[in-house]
Write an enzyme that holds these catalytic residues in place. Sequence first.
Site, PDB file in Angstrom:
ATOM      1  N   ILE A 173       0.876  -1.165   0.000  1.00 16.70           N
ATOM      2  CA  ILE A 173       0.000   0.000   0.000  1.00 16.70           C
ATOM      3  C   ILE A 173       0.909   1.209   0.000  1.00 16.70           C
ATOM      4  O   ILE A 173       1.680   1.413   0.940  1.00 16.70           O
ATOM      5  CB  ILE A 173      -0.939  -0.003   1.225  1.00 16.70           C
ATOM      6  CG1 ILE A 173      -1.789  -1.276   1.225  1.00 16.70           C
ATOM      7  CG2 ILE A 173      -1.799   1.257   1.234  1.00 16.70           C
ATOM      8  CD1 ILE A 173      -2.602  -1.499   2.474  1.00 16.70           C
ATOM      9  N   CYS A 194       4.882  -2.399   2.884  1.00 15.51           N
ATOM     10  CA  CYS A 194       5.286  -3.394   1.891  1.00 15.51           C
ATOM     11  C   CYS A 194       4.349  -4.601   1.967  1.00 15.51           C
ATOM     12  O   CYS A 194       3.774  -4.896   3.018  1.00 15.51           O
ATOM     13  CB  CYS A 194       6.711  -3.875   2.155  1.00 15.51           C
ATOM     14  SG  CYS A 194       7.949  -2.589   1.995  1.00 15.51           S
ATOM     15  N   GLU A 244       5.155  -7.767   1.969  1.00 11.56           N
ATOM     16  CA  GLU A 244       5.640  -8.802   2.891  1.00 11.56           C
ATOM     17  C   GLU A 244       5.257  -8.483   4.333  1.00 11.56           C
ATOM     18  O   GLU A 244       4.791  -9.351   5.064  1.00 11.56           O
ATOM     19  CB  GLU A 244       7.168  -8.946   2.804  1.00 11.56           C
ATOM     20  CG  GLU A 244       7.664  -9.349   1.440  1.00 11.56           C
ATOM     21  CD  GLU A 244       8.059  -8.176   0.560  1.00 11.56           C
ATOM     22  OE1 GLU A 244       9.011  -8.314  -0.206  1.00 11.56           O
ATOM     23  OE2 GLU A 244       7.412  -7.102   0.649  1.00 11.56           O
ATOM     24  N   CYS A 266      12.631  -6.117   0.978  1.00 15.91           N
ATOM     25  CA  CYS A 266      13.434  -4.926   1.246  1.00 15.91           C
ATOM     26  C   CYS A 266      14.047  -5.005   2.648  1.00 15.91           C
ATOM     27  O   CYS A 266      13.748  -5.907   3.429  1.00 15.91           O
ATOM     28  CB  CYS A 266      12.576  -3.667   1.110  1.00 15.91           C
ATOM     29  SG  CYS A 266      11.410  -3.424   2.480  1.00 15.91           S
ATOM     30  N   CYS A 303      11.537  -5.099   5.615  1.00 13.69           N
ATOM     31  CA  CYS A 303      10.895  -6.409   5.780  1.00 13.69           C
ATOM     32  C   CYS A 303      11.859  -7.416   6.391  1.00 13.69           C
ATOM     33  O   CYS A 303      11.482  -8.206   7.260  1.00 13.69           O
ATOM     34  CB  CYS A 303      10.371  -6.900   4.436  1.00 13.69           C
ATOM     35  SG  CYS A 303       9.011  -5.889   3.805  1.00 13.69           S
TER      36      CYS A 303
END
Length: 130
Positions: A47, A56, A58, A89, A92
């Site tokens: 989002i 993210c 994940e 990333c 995450c």
Amino acid sequence: MEHIWEEMYRAAKAVQQDRKISSYVEAGGVAAAVLSASGRIYTGVCIDACCTLGICAERNAIFHMITNGEQEIQKVLAVMPDGTTGAPCGACRELMAQLMPGGYREIEILLDYEKERVVKLGELTPEWWI
């Protein structure tokens, strides 16, 4: 490739609906699936908000897992807008390390669906800062 990766990929693709929510928010460009220790698959989408308070895919999937009473991750995959898979990333990776400080290195990440390339999070994040 393990069948579970295919199942996770299909689950992520099923929720990946790239769309504009408002003039300020877009969602679904990236989708993710997380396999918990219980064997349940949790999904999430990215989002993106112009205020930078987005999330993210994940982490969204991980938060769904936590919301449902679980906290141990076995496998993670992220589906990019073009259908390929890629690495999580740094934010995450950091969340996964903090959730599982003693075992995050063993979390499997599907880097490349087409080439069936799987690595462990410990290979992507070998030296955790804490």
